[in-house]
Design a protein around this motif. Structure first.
Motif, mmCIF file in Angstrom:
data_model
loop_
_atom_site.group_PDB
_atom_site.id
_atom_site.type_symbol
_atom_site.label_atom_id
_atom_site.label_comp_id
_atom_site.label_asym_id
_atom_site.label_seq_id
_atom_site.Cartn_x
_atom_site.Cartn_y
_atom_site.Cartn_z
ATOM 1 N N UNK A 44 0.841 -1.196 0.000
ATOM 2 C CA UNK A 44 0.000 0.000 0.000
ATOM 3 C C UNK A 44 0.879 1.250 0.000
ATOM 4 N N UNK A 45 0.460 2.239 -0.780
ATOM 5 C CA UNK A 45 1.217 3.483 -0.861
ATOM 6 C C UNK A 45 2.170 3.533 -2.032
ATOM 7 N N UNK A 46 2.336 2.440 -2.739
ATOM 8 C CA UNK A 46 3.208 2.400 -3.911
ATOM 9 C C UNK A 46 2.360 2.492 -5.180
ATOM 10 N N UNK A 47 2.840 3.294 -6.140
ATOM 11 C CA UNK A 47 2.195 3.343 -7.462
ATOM 12 C C UNK A 47 3.122 2.654 -8.461
ATOM 13 N N UNK A 48 2.560 1.862 -9.359
ATOM 14 C CA UNK A 48 3.353 1.014 -10.236
ATOM 15 C C UNK A 48 3.143 1.379 -11.712
ATOM 16 N N UNK A 71 8.145 1.240 -9.478
ATOM 17 C CA UNK A 71 7.187 1.417 -8.385
ATOM 18 C C UNK A 71 7.656 2.626 -7.585
ATOM 19 N N UNK A 72 6.761 3.602 -7.410
ATOM 20 C CA UNK A 72 7.128 4.857 -6.741
ATOM 21 C C UNK A 72 6.350 5.024 -5.436
ATOM 22 N N UNK A 73 6.963 5.739 -4.489
ATOM 23 C CA UNK A 73 6.314 6.043 -3.212
ATOM 24 C C UNK A 73 6.887 7.347 -2.679
ATOM 25 N N UNK A 74 6.241 7.869 -1.621
ATOM 26 C CA UNK A 74 6.746 9.088 -0.995
ATOM 27 C C UNK A 74 6.107 10.340 -1.543
ATOM 28 N N UNK A 75 6.778 11.472 -1.307
ATOM 29 C CA UNK A 75 6.227 12.786 -1.650
ATOM 30 C C UNK A 75 7.071 13.479 -2.706
ATOM 31 N N UNK A 76 6.413 14.218 -3.590
ATOM 32 C CA UNK A 76 7.127 14.955 -4.634
ATOM 33 C C UNK A 76 7.895 16.144 -4.065
ATOM 34 N N UNK A 77 7.612 16.520 -2.809
ATOM 35 C CA UNK A 77 8.282 17.675 -2.199
ATOM 36 C C UNK A 77 9.616 17.315 -1.555
ATOM 37 N N UNK A 168 16.985 17.479 -11.678
ATOM 38 C CA UNK A 168 15.835 17.272 -10.794
ATOM 39 C C UNK A 168 16.202 17.735 -9.386
ATOM 40 N N UNK A 169 15.327 18.514 -8.788
ATOM 41 C CA UNK A 169 15.612 19.065 -7.452
ATOM 42 C C UNK A 169 14.753 18.459 -6.344
ATOM 43 N N UNK A 170 13.678 17.775 -6.695
ATOM 44 C CA UNK A 170 12.826 17.146 -5.680
ATOM 45 C C UNK A 170 12.015 16.037 -6.341
ATOM 46 N N UNK A 171 11.468 15.157 -5.508
ATOM 47 C CA UNK A 171 10.622 14.100 -6.060
ATOM 48 C C UNK A 171 10.549 12.879 -5.175
ATOM 49 N N UNK A 172 9.775 11.888 -5.622
ATOM 50 C CA UNK A 172 9.506 10.660 -4.873
ATOM 51 C C UNK A 172 10.678 9.686 -4.995
ATOM 52 N N UNK A 173 10.574 8.578 -4.263
ATOM 53 C CA UNK A 173 11.572 7.523 -4.373
ATOM 54 C C UNK A 173 10.975 6.381 -5.176
ATOM 55 N N UNK A 174 11.822 5.449 -5.638
ATOM 56 C CA UNK A 174 11.295 4.366 -6.452
ATOM 57 C C UNK A 174 12.182 3.133 -6.468
#
Length: 252
Positions: A44-48, A71-77, A168-174
């Motif tokens: 849960x919380x991961x986008x694929x 698969x990505x998770x976390x915040x873009x900030x 890239x200066x910010x973003x999610x993890x994957x």
């Protein structure tokens, strides 16, 4: 089990927290932003995007051997942080940072050729920013640190790569794979520590306090000697020669 921490609050509260931290705390420490060990049996919380993802035996698996999968998770900030995960693969797979989409991110991967590579993926096209030989293996711990424009890659706790890029200066993890299957576990995201923590306390005994040095005692101030006693002066009066001394009482 997935753990995430989100931060809210007014600017005034944040400013007060920074001030109190500067006054009362020591050097800044790393803080956990996210963690998932998949022991709860879900992702849960991961986008694929691409591939076939599932959790089995506490491992997040991508089982498709062809194409690219993410698969990505976390915040873009999120800006400066370290993403770490255990990766099991015989092909090309790894971790991603500052992902603004499934086709825009930085990544640290290991390959079937026994190398590690830092990449910038933009528009789905990967550009190598650095390559190092790490040897063959299956389960390996990969850590990608992004701090400002500096990208640093660690494999099994050893720094193997570093590059500079400011795309890239910010973003999610994957988690990413390229043309291979892979398993992932123990994903953790920590803020980058700005400096070393406090040093360990000394075990040597503390010497007793040294007595303050005393200045030498001053000799007592000499006093002027008392004036010599004046010699008694002889009386200047003498009875006249024609006079004799009188008796104090007249004769009767």
């Amino acid at each position: 089990m997935r753990r995430a921490r989100w931060f809210t609050g007014s600017v005034a509260v944040a400013a007060s927290a920074v001030l109190l931290s500067a006054v009362f705390s020591g050097p800044a420490r790393a803080e956990t932003l996210f963690g998932d060990n998949f022991d709860d049996g879900n992702a849960d919380g991961w986008s694929r995007n691409g591939g076939a993802w599932s959790v089995a035996g506490g491992i997040y698996q991508q089982t498709t051997a062809g194409g690219n999968a993410r698969a990505l998770a976390g915040a873009t900030s999120w800006t400066d942080y370290t993403v770490q995960a255990r990766v099991n693969t015989t092909g090309t797979a790894g971790v991603a940072a500052r992902a603004t989409s499934t086709s825009q991110y930085y990544t640290l991967v290991v390959t079937g050729a026994g190398t590690a590579q830092l990449q910038r993926v933009s528009g789905g096209t990967a550009t190598a920013l650095g390559t190092a030989t790490v040897g063959a293996g299956t389960w390996r711990t990969l850590a990608l640190t992004v701090r400002g424009a500096t990208l640093t890659g660690h494999v099994n706790g050893t720094q193997v790569l570093q590059a500079t890029d400011s795309t890239f200066t910010s973003g999610r993890i994957g988690l990413v794979t390229a043309g291979t299957s892979a398993g992932f576990d123990d994903v953790a995201v920590n803020t980058t520590a700005p400096g070393p923590g406090p040093s360990a306390p000394s075990t040597s005994p503390t010497p007793p306090p040294r007595a303050a040095a005393r200045s030498p005692a001053r000799p007592p101030a000499s006093r002027p000697a008392p004036p010599a006693a004046r010699a008694a002066r002889p009386s200047r009066w003498t009875p006249p020669p024609s006079c004799s001394p009188r008796s104090p009482h007249p004769a009767r």
